[in-house]
Enzyme design. Structure first.
Site, PDB file in Angstrom:
ATOM      1  N   SER A 284     109.804  29.102 104.959  1.00 36.96           N
ATOM      2  CA  SER A 284     108.486  29.451 104.420  1.00 36.96           C
ATOM      3  C   SER A 284     108.161  28.563 103.219  1.00 36.96           C
ATOM      4  CB  SER A 284     108.477  30.914 103.984  1.00 36.96           C
ATOM      5  OG  SER A 284     109.250  31.052 102.802  1.00 36.96           O
ATOM      6  N   LYS A 285     106.916  28.636 102.813  1.00 40.13           N
ATOM      7  CA  LYS A 285     106.479  27.862 101.657  1.00 40.13           C
ATOM      8  C   LYS A 285     107.249  28.301 100.408  1.00 40.13           C
ATOM      9  CE  LYS A 285     102.356  27.736  98.878  1.00 40.13           C
ATOM     10  NZ  LYS A 285     102.960  27.058  97.741  1.00 40.13           N
ATOM     11  N   ARG A 286     107.569  29.597 100.352  1.00 39.85           N
ATOM     12  CA  ARG A 286     108.330  30.114  99.203  1.00 39.85           C
ATOM     13  C   ARG A 286     109.675  29.397  99.055  1.00 39.85           C
ATOM     14  NH1 ARG A 286     108.194  35.679  99.581  1.00 39.85           N
ATOM     15  NH2 ARG A 286     110.235  35.787  98.569  1.00 39.85           N
TER      16      ARG A 286
ATOM     17  N   ASP B 296     109.017  26.116  97.442  1.00 41.83           N
ATOM     18  CA  ASP B 296     108.678  26.259  96.020  1.00 41.83           C
ATOM     19  C   ASP B 296     109.933  26.530  95.196  1.00 41.83           C
ATOM     20  OD1 ASP B 296     106.064  25.866  96.650  1.00 41.83           O
ATOM     21  OD2 ASP B 296     105.486  27.984  96.580  1.00 41.83           O
TER      22      ASP B 296
END
Ligand code: GLU
Length: 518
Positions: free
Chosen positions: A261-263, A266
């Protein structure tokens, strides 16, 4: 299946293209090119609620950067257009009509409230053969009432009528024979009158058929839709031209625990989108591979091996090699861990392959952002001197400081500021300075200065010969003190190379300044 290989990449413009989507497009591309086939770019924008206006342009720009080319499609043209589904409404209406006429679909008037009530009344409610006769649809209301409601403009949907109790076989190139019983499927909505638009399932099948798609290569998340797609092909009588499916393995988190995921990006410090993305609704910015300094060929090589390997040990492959070796049958069923550290490695390998002159313009830009004006020649020279060095970074998982090879142009800046900016002061507490600037350093540097000042030219080899002779004669070891003068710290390239880069005047100036300060 059509004789000619025709594949498509068919994103829904609901946001930036995820890196998993890039891999899907890449595999389609490799397969098409290997087979002398065609690759189509179709925009599946029938979900108007999730539509994001800037997404289409972003996706096109991403492929341009990556160098993945399409033969047909939105922005490319072609004989089977239009290629944007919102421009194909009338086509879908005709096919929805066919399914209604043949009894493979029916009209449903259930309002959202009625559907909620049905779900509340029954655990795991599913609109299917077991429940459809208790709902408000053309099967229960009859022809006349249905016509009347439609004439009144009552909103309706068209649902596919799934016959229960049948094993549906999906012949998947990667997964083999996948069998799903039709009883677990619901009567999917194929069309919504309020929007005058079909849903994904109908538009996807109609377009794959009309565009003569031979192979559907897409992410594993679409496997649950495949049984319905098989039934739709059959309902239309298109079995003979049904594409072959290949459902690609998921991209997993670097830990292997669940979907990437993008998380994750990040948190661990890597992009999950090809280009920087600005969310038009919130203004939020997400990092991109391009802006993070990745080279497109490194990204593609890295992605190619997430879910496929050629069965030998070769990791670095040109596009032509990948096209030659790619094999859907060698794709794994199991998800592929997103090893972003391996991504750095790929980028380093490709960065080192690039001629310094090609790297220079980007490096000049980077230096400019740091307030340094440099020529391309200077940038290229610094790149050559520093590309084999290490840098320190903070590991996103452990928070520890670790070392890695220079893998990006941006890695060079903290390593090479001194090429452009002379030490303004010397830190006597610095370990390197304390250890290497001793009682006789000033005297040694004065001697070295005079030797350098007297040289006929300032070439590396001229310097080296003179300094080596002096070192041999006196036993002085000038290197670290000289480094203190020119760099101010214990880093940097070979001293002669550095001095040659700085030029005689600047070298002597820095030495005089250090002697005076220290
Ligand atoms: N529009 C779907 C997507 O967003 C396409 C799925 C498919 O390839 O069938 O990925």
């Amino acid at each position: 299946m059509s004789a000619k290989v025709r594949v498509r990449f068919a994103p829904s413009p609901t946001g930036p293209l995820h890196i998993g989507g890039v891999r899907t497009a890449l595999y389609n591309y490799l397969f098409a090119r290997q087979n002398g086939g065609e690759m189509i770019f179709r925009i599946e924008d029938t979900d108007t609620e999730r539509f994001v206006p800037t997404a289409e342009e972003y996706i096109i720009e991403s492929f341009k950067w990556l160098g993945i080319t399409f033969d047909e499609g939105v922005s490319f043209g072609g004989e089977y257009g239009p290629y944007r589904q919102s421009d194909r409404r009338e086509i879908y209406k005709k096919y929805v009509g066919e399914l209604l006429a043949s009894g493979h679909a029916y009209i449903a008037f259930d309002t959202p409230e009625e559907l909620d009530a049905a779900r509340a009344a029954q655990d795991n409610f599913q609109y299917d053969a077991s429940t459809r006769m208790s709902m408000r649809n053309s099967l229960t209301l009859g022809e006349e009432e249905t016509q009347r409601l439609m004439a009144e403009g009552t909103p309706y949907t068209v649902r596919f009528k799934v016959e229960p109790g049948e094993d549906i076989h999906i012949n998947d190139i990667i997964r083999g024979d996948v069998v799903i019983n039709s009883s677990v499927l619901d009567d999917k909505v194929l069309y919504k009158s309020t929007k005058e638009l079909p849903t994904y399932h109908l538009a996807n099948i109609v377009d794959d058929h009309l565009m003569k798609i031979s192979h559907v290569i897409r992410g594993e998340e679409w496997l649950p839709s495949a049984p319905l797609h098989v039934l739709l092909y059959r309902a239309f009588g298109w079995e003979d031209t049904m594409p072959q499916f290949a459902h690609l393995p998921l991209l997993l988190k670097p830990t292997g625990n669940g979907k990437l995921s993008k998380r994750d990006g990040d948190k661990l410090g890597f992009p999950v989108f090809p280009l920087l993305w600005t969310d038009p609704a919130t203004g939020n910015i997400s990092r991109g591979y391009r802006e993070d300094g990745y080279l497109p060929e490194a990204v593609l090589n890295f992605l190619a091996l997430l879910g496929w390997n050629p069965g030998d040990d070769q990791e670095i492959m040109t596009m032509d090699e990948m096209i030659a070796k790619f094999d859907l049958k060698k794709c794994s069923k199991a998800g592929a861990k997103f090893d972003y550290v391996k991504g750095w490695w790929f980028n380093r390998e490709y960065l080192l392959k690039r001629p310094a002159a090609e790297v220079a313009p980007q490096f000049v830009e980077l230096l400019a952002r740091q307030g340094v004006t440099a020529t391309e020649e200077q940038a290229a020279a610094v790149f050559e001197m520093m590309k084999m060095k290490n840098i320190e970074y903070t590991d996103g998982q452990s928070g520890q400081t670790k070392k890695r090879n220079v893998s990006f142009i941006a890695d060079l800046w903290p390593l090479c500021d001194f090429f452009f900016i002379a030490p303004a002061r010397f830190d006597r507490e610095d370990k390197f300075v304390r250890k290497n600037w001793t009682d006789h350093s000033a005297e040694d540097m004065r001697r070295l200065r005079d030797i350098l000042a007297a040289l006929p030219d300032f070439e590396v080899e001229t310097q080296r010969a003179a300094v080596d002779a002096w070192v041999a004669e006196t036993g002085v070891k000038p290197w670290n003190a000289w480094r203190v003068c020119l760099v101010g710290q214990g880093k940097g390239p070979d001293m002669h190379e550095l001095a040659a880069f700085l030029g005689r005047e600047e070298t002597l100036r820095r030495m005089d300044f250090a002697i005076e300060q220290l």
